[in-house]
Write a protein that holds these residues in place. Structure first.
Motif, mmCIF file in Angstrom:
data_model
loop_
_atom_site.group_PDB
_atom_site.id
_atom_site.type_symbol
_atom_site.label_atom_id
_atom_site.label_comp_id
_atom_site.label_asym_id
_atom_site.label_seq_id
_atom_site.Cartn_x
_atom_site.Cartn_y
_atom_site.Cartn_z
ATOM 1 N N GLY A 1 0.836 -1.202 0.000
ATOM 2 C CA GLY A 1 0.000 0.000 0.000
ATOM 3 C C GLY A 1 0.872 1.253 0.000
ATOM 4 O O GLY A 1 0.650 2.196 -0.769
ATOM 5 N N CYS A 2 1.867 1.256 0.890
ATOM 6 C CA CYS A 2 2.799 2.400 0.955
ATOM 7 C C CYS A 2 3.516 2.544 -0.378
ATOM 8 O O CYS A 2 3.719 3.652 -0.883
ATOM 9 N N LYS A 3 3.897 1.409 -0.934
ATOM 10 C CA LYS A 3 4.615 1.445 -2.208
ATOM 11 C C LYS A 3 3.748 2.120 -3.277
ATOM 12 O O LYS A 3 4.212 3.034 -3.960
ATOM 13 N N SER A 4 2.496 1.687 -3.430
ATOM 14 C CA SER A 4 1.721 2.286 -4.532
ATOM 15 C C SER A 4 1.408 3.755 -4.265
ATOM 16 O O SER A 4 1.410 4.567 -5.190
ATOM 17 N N PHE A 5 1.210 4.111 -2.996
ATOM 18 C CA PHE A 5 1.020 5.527 -2.680
ATOM 19 C C PHE A 5 2.242 6.340 -3.110
ATOM 20 O O PHE A 5 2.130 7.385 -3.765
ATOM 21 N N LEU A 6 3.428 5.839 -2.763
ATOM 22 C CA LEU A 6 4.653 6.585 -3.068
ATOM 23 C C LEU A 6 4.981 6.593 -4.564
ATOM 24 O O LEU A 6 5.534 7.573 -5.082
#
Ligand code: OFO
Length: 167
Positions: A38-43
């Motif tokens: 989730g953090c990856k796709s946000f970033l």
């Protein structure tokens, strides 16, 4: 037509936006190694957005007879102590970018360059939104902590933000 000083300041902004894009890409990649999808796709989304911010300045330069310079980009960190410190770093970088936009606004105002002043309004608004978003994420992290269990929920939250801003 813009002054040489405005052109220089806009090129400096190009460089900051370019660095932000690389920094967030590096953060996304680190999150990937931690299993935080989730953090990856946000970033990844943030990284793309920063590249768009950079390109918008190139476009503007072209319209006002300036010369946008492709910046040299220093290597961003590839390791982060924790998710919390990563988002603190992101927030700090956004504050730095806001500061730089405000200095540009000051300069355009002093030079009575109303065209650039008008162009910069979009960035002023964008920075307000981005700082707000970064603070909201940090508030959530502070609220639920960043223990391994809490990270699971933080990751889900970021996945939600990322898919709600997609398209
Ligand atoms: Fe470019 O908007 Fe943030 O940094």
């Amino acid at each position: 037509m813009i002054s040489k000083e405005i052109e220089k300041a806009l090129n400096n902004q190009i460089s900051l936006e370019g660095y932000a894009s690389h920094l967030y890409l590096s953060m996304a990649s680190w999150c990937d190694t931690q299993g935080l999808t989730g953090c990856k796709s946000f970033l990844m989304d943030q990284s793309d957005e920063e590249r768009v911010h950079m390109l918008k300045i190139f476009e503007y330069m072209s319209e006002v007879d300036g010369h946008g310079i492709t910046p040299e980009i220093k290597q961003p960190p590839s390791q982060f102590k924790s998710v919390k410190s990563l988002f603190e770093m992101l927030y700090e970088h956004e504050q730095k970018v806001t500061q730089s936009i405000h200095e540009l606004v000051d300069l355009a105002y002093t030079e009575k360059d109303y065209t650039t002043l008008n162009f910069l309004q979009w960035y002023v608004e964008e920075q307000r939104e981005e700082e707000d978003l970064a603070r909201t994420i940090l508030d959530k992290i502070n609220l639920i902590g960043d223990s391994p269990q809490s990270l699971y929920f933080i990751d889900m939250e970021l996945e939600k933000i990322s898919s709600s801003s997609a398209g």
